[in-house]
Design a protein around this motif. Structure first.
Motif, short mmCIF file in Angstrom:
data_model
loop_
_atom_site.label_atom_id
_atom_site.label_comp_id
_atom_site.label_asym_id
_atom_site.label_seq_id
_atom_site.Cartn_x
_atom_site.Cartn_y
_atom_site.Cartn_z
N LEU A 2 38.06 -89.99 36.10
CA LEU A 2 39.45 -90.02 36.55
C LEU A 2 39.55 -89.93 38.07
N ASP A 20 43.06 -92.45 38.59
CA ASP A 20 44.07 -92.32 37.55
C ASP A 20 44.27 -90.85 37.26
N SER A 21 45.51 -90.43 37.20
CA SER A 21 45.77 -89.00 37.05
C SER A 21 47.06 -88.73 36.32
N TYR A 53 44.55 -87.38 42.18
CA TYR A 53 43.73 -86.18 42.29
C TYR A 53 43.31 -85.89 43.72
N SER A 67 36.46 -85.91 33.98
CA SER A 67 37.17 -85.65 35.23
C SER A 67 36.63 -86.52 36.35
#
Length: 146
Positions: free
Chosen positions: A97, A102-103, A108, A94
């Motif tokens: 990311l 990048d999500s 995010y 997590s």
């Protein structure tokens, strides 16, 4: 083992645990296949991993008597949670990311996904698979159960 064999064994675990009344085997089979199709091809967080977690959960819950103390929907929920715990895992953390921006949710920055990004993603995707009209795992639940 080929993933088709793992799907069969996952089905056997659900059936052995006792399917809830009103939950047809074909719906469970479609659910398992949808989970397999949703797993990304990466070295660790793949269908073999989630099957392993499901099998381990089943073995431990059976050996400790936990399965015997749960009702049929609770047993189904336990096995489903194990099978879906890493649904669509991208193979990175997590934190990675979040820093990379990048999500699977389009960024995010959204407060809902700020913490425990992947865990929330796995849970949302699992619910999405369960309510998919072609799968309909939750259709036999009453309003109170849902």
């Amino acid at each position: 083992l080929p993933s088709d064999v793992l799907c069969h064994l996952a089905m056997e675990m659900f059936v052995s645990a006792g399917l809830p009344a009103g939950l047809a085997e074909d719906r469970v089979r479609r659910f398992i296949l949808a989970v397999r199709a949703s797993m990304l091809d990466n070295p660790y967080h793949n269908f073999y991993h989630v099957f392993d977690v499901m099998q381990t959960t089943n073995a431990l819950a059976t050996a400790t008597g936990t399965m015997a103390r749960l009702d049929s929907w609770e047993r189904f929920a336990l096995l489903s949670a194990a099978l879906c715990h890493d649904l669509e895992h991208p193979g990175v953390t997590s934190q990675f990311l979040s820093k990379a921006g990048d999500s699977p949710h389009g960024g995010y920055k959204n407060l809902v996904f700020r913490d425990a990004l992947l865990e929330k993603h796995h849970a949302l995707r699992a619910l999405g698979v369960m309510v998919d009209r072609d799968i309909g795992i939750l259709e036999s639940l009453s309003s109170a159960q849902y």
